[in-house]
Design a protein around this motif. Structure first.
Motif, PDB file in Angstrom:
ATOM      1  N   ILE A  17      38.140  13.978 -28.925  1.00 16.52           N
ATOM      2  CA  ILE A  17      38.398  15.156 -27.778  1.00 16.52           C
ATOM      3  C   ILE A  17      39.636  14.828 -27.033  1.00 16.52           C
ATOM      4  CG2 ILE A  17      37.307  16.217 -25.725  1.00 16.52           C
ATOM      5  CD1 ILE A  17      34.589  15.854 -27.095  1.00 16.52           C
ATOM      6  N   TYR A  18      39.671  13.570 -26.443  1.00 18.30           N
ATOM      7  CA  TYR A  18      40.608  13.071 -25.690  1.00 18.30           C
ATOM      8  C   TYR A  18      42.113  13.385 -26.329  1.00 18.30           C
ATOM      9  CZ  TYR A  18      43.600   9.939 -22.761  1.00 18.30           C
ATOM     10  OH  TYR A  18      44.486   9.527 -21.859  1.00 18.30           O
ATOM     11  N   LEU A  19      42.068  13.000 -27.662  1.00 20.65           N
ATOM     12  CA  LEU A  19      43.344  13.024 -28.314  1.00 20.65           C
ATOM     13  C   LEU A  19      43.794  14.323 -28.617  1.00 20.65           C
ATOM     14  CD1 LEU A  19      42.968  10.158 -31.043  1.00 20.65           C
ATOM     15  CD2 LEU A  19      44.509  10.244 -29.030  1.00 20.65           C
ATOM     16  N   PHE A  20      42.556  15.236 -28.757  1.00 27.58           N
ATOM     17  CA  PHE A  20      42.790  16.844 -28.882  1.00 27.58           C
ATOM     18  C   PHE A  20      43.532  17.288 -27.618  1.00 27.58           C
ATOM     19  CE2 PHE A  20      41.255  20.947 -28.252  1.00 27.58           C
ATOM     20  CZ  PHE A  20      41.961  21.665 -29.194  1.00 27.58           C
ATOM     21  N   LEU A  21      42.763  16.858 -26.425  1.00 30.10           N
ATOM     22  CA  LEU A  21      43.502  17.399 -25.372  1.00 30.10           C
ATOM     23  C   LEU A  21      44.756  16.827 -25.019  1.00 30.10           C
ATOM     24  CD1 LEU A  21      40.097  17.341 -22.894  1.00 30.10           C
ATOM     25  CD2 LEU A  21      41.231  19.297 -24.080  1.00 30.10           C
ATOM     26  N   LEU A  22      45.078  15.667 -25.187  1.00 27.07           N
ATOM     27  CA  LEU A  22      46.247  15.081 -24.944  1.00 27.07           C
ATOM     28  C   LEU A  22      47.438  15.942 -25.872  1.00 27.07           C
ATOM     29  CD1 LEU A  22      47.743  12.891 -23.650  1.00 27.07           C
ATOM     30  CD2 LEU A  22      47.437  11.358 -25.412  1.00 27.07           C
ATOM     31  N   LYS A  23      47.193  16.037 -27.042  1.00 27.63           N
ATOM     32  CA  LYS A  23      48.064  16.717 -27.941  1.00 27.63           C
ATOM     33  C   LYS A  23      48.075  18.229 -27.408  1.00 27.63           C
ATOM     34  CE  LYS A  23      48.433  18.225 -32.743  1.00 27.63           C
ATOM     35  NZ  LYS A  23      48.116  18.180 -34.317  1.00 27.63           N
ATOM     36  N   LYS A  24      47.357  18.903 -27.160  1.00 17.38           N
ATOM     37  CA  LYS A  24      47.492  20.018 -26.549  1.00 17.38           C
ATOM     38  C   LYS A  24      48.064  20.310 -25.380  1.00 17.38           C
ATOM     39  CE  LYS A  24      44.487  24.198 -24.810  1.00 17.38           C
ATOM     40  NZ  LYS A  24      43.158  24.666 -24.526  1.00 17.38           N
ATOM     41  N   GLU A  25      48.032  19.095 -24.375  1.00 19.84           N
ATOM     42  CA  GLU A  25      48.759  18.897 -23.195  1.00 19.84           C
ATOM     43  C   GLU A  25      50.537  18.871 -23.583  1.00 19.84           C
ATOM     44  OE1 GLU A  25      49.736  18.388 -18.978  1.00 19.84           O
ATOM     45  OE2 GLU A  25      48.316  19.686 -20.140  1.00 19.84           O
ATOM     46  N   ILE A  26      50.628  17.797 -24.541  1.00 18.70           N
ATOM     47  CA  ILE A  26      51.903  17.646 -24.963  1.00 18.70           C
ATOM     48  C   ILE A  26      52.640  18.892 -25.426  1.00 18.70           C
ATOM     49  CG2 ILE A  26      53.319  16.400 -26.870  1.00 18.70           C
ATOM     50  CD1 ILE A  26      51.274  13.979 -26.337  1.00 18.70           C
ATOM     51  N   LYS A  27      51.908  19.631 -26.086  1.00 15.94           N
ATOM     52  CA  LYS A  27      52.447  20.935 -26.822  1.00 15.94           C
ATOM     53  C   LYS A  27      52.660  22.003 -25.526  1.00 15.94           C
ATOM     54  CE  LYS A  27      50.722  22.686 -30.345  1.00 15.94           C
ATOM     55  NZ  LYS A  27      49.832  23.777 -31.361  1.00 15.94           N
ATOM     56  N   ARG A  28      51.777  21.876 -24.719  1.00 15.32           N
ATOM     57  CA  ARG A  28      52.054  22.642 -23.581  1.00 15.32           C
ATOM     58  C   ARG A  28      53.237  22.343 -22.840  1.00 15.32           C
ATOM     59  NH1 ARG A  28      51.607  22.797 -18.156  1.00 15.32           N
ATOM     60  NH2 ARG A  28      50.948  20.637 -18.348  1.00 15.32           N
ATOM     61  N   ILE A  29      53.396  20.928 -22.633  1.00 21.59           N
ATOM     62  CA  ILE A  29      54.632  20.636 -21.769  1.00 21.59           C
ATOM     63  C   ILE A  29      56.025  20.604 -22.621  1.00 21.59           C
ATOM     64  CG2 ILE A  29      55.803  18.313 -21.190  1.00 21.59           C
ATOM     65  CD1 ILE A  29      53.182  17.228 -20.452  1.00 21.59           C
ATOM     66  N   SER A  30      55.797  20.875 -24.082  1.00 24.56           N
ATOM     67  CA  SER A  30      57.018  21.042 -24.782  1.00 24.56           C
ATOM     68  C   SER A  30      57.437  22.277 -24.642  1.00 24.56           C
ATOM     69  CB  SER A  30      56.640  20.727 -26.364  1.00 24.56           C
ATOM     70  OG  SER A  30      57.598  20.884 -27.245  1.00 24.56           O
ATOM     71  N   TYR A  31      56.276  23.213 -24.756  1.00 26.06           N
ATOM     72  CA  TYR A  31      56.508  24.733 -24.637  1.00 26.06           C
ATOM     73  C   TYR A  31      57.304  25.135 -23.170  1.00 26.06           C
ATOM     74  CZ  TYR A  31      55.887  29.773 -24.135  1.00 26.06           C
ATOM     75  OH  TYR A  31      56.017  31.185 -23.845  1.00 26.06           O
ATOM     76  N   ASN A  32      56.772  24.494 -22.156  1.00 24.64           N
ATOM     77  CA  ASN A  32      57.309  24.671 -20.750  1.00 24.64           C
ATOM     78  C   ASN A  32      58.792  24.076 -20.918  1.00 24.64           C
ATOM     79  OD1 ASN A  32      55.072  25.918 -19.939  1.00 24.64           O
ATOM     80  ND2 ASN A  32      54.219  24.087 -18.949  1.00 24.64           N
ATOM     81  N   LEU A  33      59.150  22.834 -21.258  1.00 25.39           N
ATOM     82  CA  LEU A  33      60.352  22.355 -21.288  1.00 25.39           C
ATOM     83  C   LEU A  33      61.497  23.205 -22.002  1.00 25.39           C
ATOM     84  CD1 LEU A  33      62.073  19.954 -20.448  1.00 25.39           C
ATOM     85  CD2 LEU A  33      61.090  18.969 -22.642  1.00 25.39           C
ATOM     86  N   ASP A  34      60.765  23.656 -23.026  1.00 28.26           N
ATOM     87  CA  ASP A  34      61.832  24.761 -24.035  1.00 28.26           C
ATOM     88  C   ASP A  34      62.104  25.825 -22.999  1.00 28.26           C
ATOM     89  OD1 ASP A  34      61.901  22.989 -25.998  1.00 28.26           O
ATOM     90  OD2 ASP A  34      60.506  24.113 -26.957  1.00 28.26           O
ATOM     91  N   GLU A  35      61.271  26.361 -22.263  1.00 23.46           N
ATOM     92  CA  GLU A  35      61.142  27.598 -21.423  1.00 23.46           C
ATOM     93  C   GLU A  35      62.228  27.575 -20.418  1.00 23.46           C
ATOM     94  OE1 GLU A  35      58.515  30.775 -19.034  1.00 23.46           O
ATOM     95  OE2 GLU A  35      57.745  28.946 -19.549  1.00 23.46           O
ATOM     96  N   ILE A  36      62.170  25.916 -19.749  1.00 24.66           N
ATOM     97  CA  ILE A  36      62.987  25.747 -18.515  1.00 24.66           C
ATOM     98  C   ILE A  36      64.348  25.453 -18.932  1.00 24.66           C
ATOM     99  CG2 ILE A  36      63.573  23.756 -16.850  1.00 24.66           C
ATOM    100  CD1 ILE A  36      60.327  23.379 -16.626  1.00 24.66           C
ATOM    101  N   LEU A  37      64.629  24.772 -20.028  1.00 22.69           N
ATOM    102  CA  LEU A  37      66.179  24.792 -20.663  1.00 22.69           C
ATOM    103  C   LEU A  37      66.649  25.989 -21.192  1.00 22.69           C
ATOM    104  CD1 LEU A  37      65.418  21.529 -22.738  1.00 22.69           C
ATOM    105  CD2 LEU A  37      66.115  21.565 -20.553  1.00 22.69           C
TER     106      LEU A  37
END
Length: 296
Positions: A17-37
């Motif tokens: 569950i922790y790894l699943f949530l961590l992976k989900k968080e990383i994907k969310r951060i990556s998406y937000n980073l693309d949006e910011i850039l």
């Protein structure tokens, strides 16, 4: 044994569950980073998942985003300034050239006497000398901002250098019924410097006063923890922007009418810093005070 297996299963389940949530968080951060850039905004990344290492990474990424954003704004400002100054430089170069061509055309097509031709040719000569001065300023500035050659330093008599530079402008100031006053209680003071570069600094500052003031120039030499030279004169244009006065190609309205590129003080700043000194400007009512200092 069964209890141990159950505990291991629970731990593995929690880790999944922790790894699943961590992976989900990383994907969310990556998406937000693309949006910011991809868009021009002031947003930064933030974490929604409690993880020390990830939060530290976000902090570093946000610092990088802020740095890149500032660099981008600075680049845009410089590009806009460059476009404006290219127009100004073109105007400065074109003015004496167009004027010279006009006088040459007058000489060729008009029935002028020998004395009149000599007078008109003298005007052409002055215009072309001004054009040469402008071109040399551009060339000199490009050299000093790109050349990383080591500067030869030696003991130099600062007082003698200042007096020599003042003597070069004696006729120019006298012609305008003005003078340069050198306030100095030190007859001789040696500093570790480069005489030729030092002359260019002082020459540019005196020249700046000659062009943009209509009163006397006061030069003061003082020695405290460092050696200081101040250049004080009345200014015609009181709207001078002190914060940008040393910027490349900075000009005030009065400078434009005199065909000045604004390179004088920029060159003085570059040379002063090359010698390990500091230069600053201050405006007090209708007076401009420029100070240079060297640590001893």
């Amino acid at each position: 044994m069964n209890i141990l297996v159950a505990i291991l299963i629970i731990i593995i389940f929690i880790l999944i569950i922790y790894l699943f949530l961590l992976k989900k968080e990383i994907k969310r951060i990556s998406y937000n980073l693309d949006e910011i850039l991809s868009i021009d905004s002031n947003k930064t990344l933030h974490g929604e998942f409690s993880n020390k290492e990830l939060n530290e990474l976000l902090l570093k990424i946000n610092k990088m985003i802020t740095y890149v954003r500032h660099k981008k704004l600075d680049l845009e400002r410089k590009n806009n300034s460059l476009k404006k100054e290219i127009t100004n430089i073109t105007h400065d170069l074109r003015t004496p050239l167009t004027s010279s061509l006009g006088y040459i055309d007058l000489i060729l097509k008009s029935n002028l006497s020998k004395e009149e031709q000599e007078r008109e040719l003298k005007i052409v000569e002055n215009r072309l000398l001004r054009l040469e001065e402008l071109i040399n300023s551009f060339f000199e500035f490009s050299i000093i901002t790109t050349d990383n050659k080591k500067i030869d330093m030696e003991q130099t008599n600062l007082v003698a250098v200042v007096e020599e530079c003042i003597s070069h402008y004696y006729d120019d100031f006298t012609r305008e019924k003005r003078k340069v006053v050198f306030v100095n209680d030190i007859k001789k003071y040696n500093i570790l410097s480069n005489a030729e570069i030092l002359k260019r600094i002082i020459d540019n500052l005196i020249s700046n006063s000659l062009k943009h003031s209509n009163r006397d120039l006061i030069i003061k030499l003082s020695k405290k923890n460092d050696i200081r030279l101040s250049f004080e004169n009345d200014i015609v244009d009181t709207n001078i922007d002190i914060e940008h006065i040393f910027d490349e190609f900075y000009t005030s309205d009065i400078s434009r009418t005199k065909g000045n590129t604004g390179l004088g003080l920029a060159i003085a700043k570059e040379f002063t810093e090359m010698l390990g000194g500091n230069i600053s400007a201050n405006k007090l009512k209708n007076k401009l005070i420029i100070k240079i200092s060297f640590n001893q």
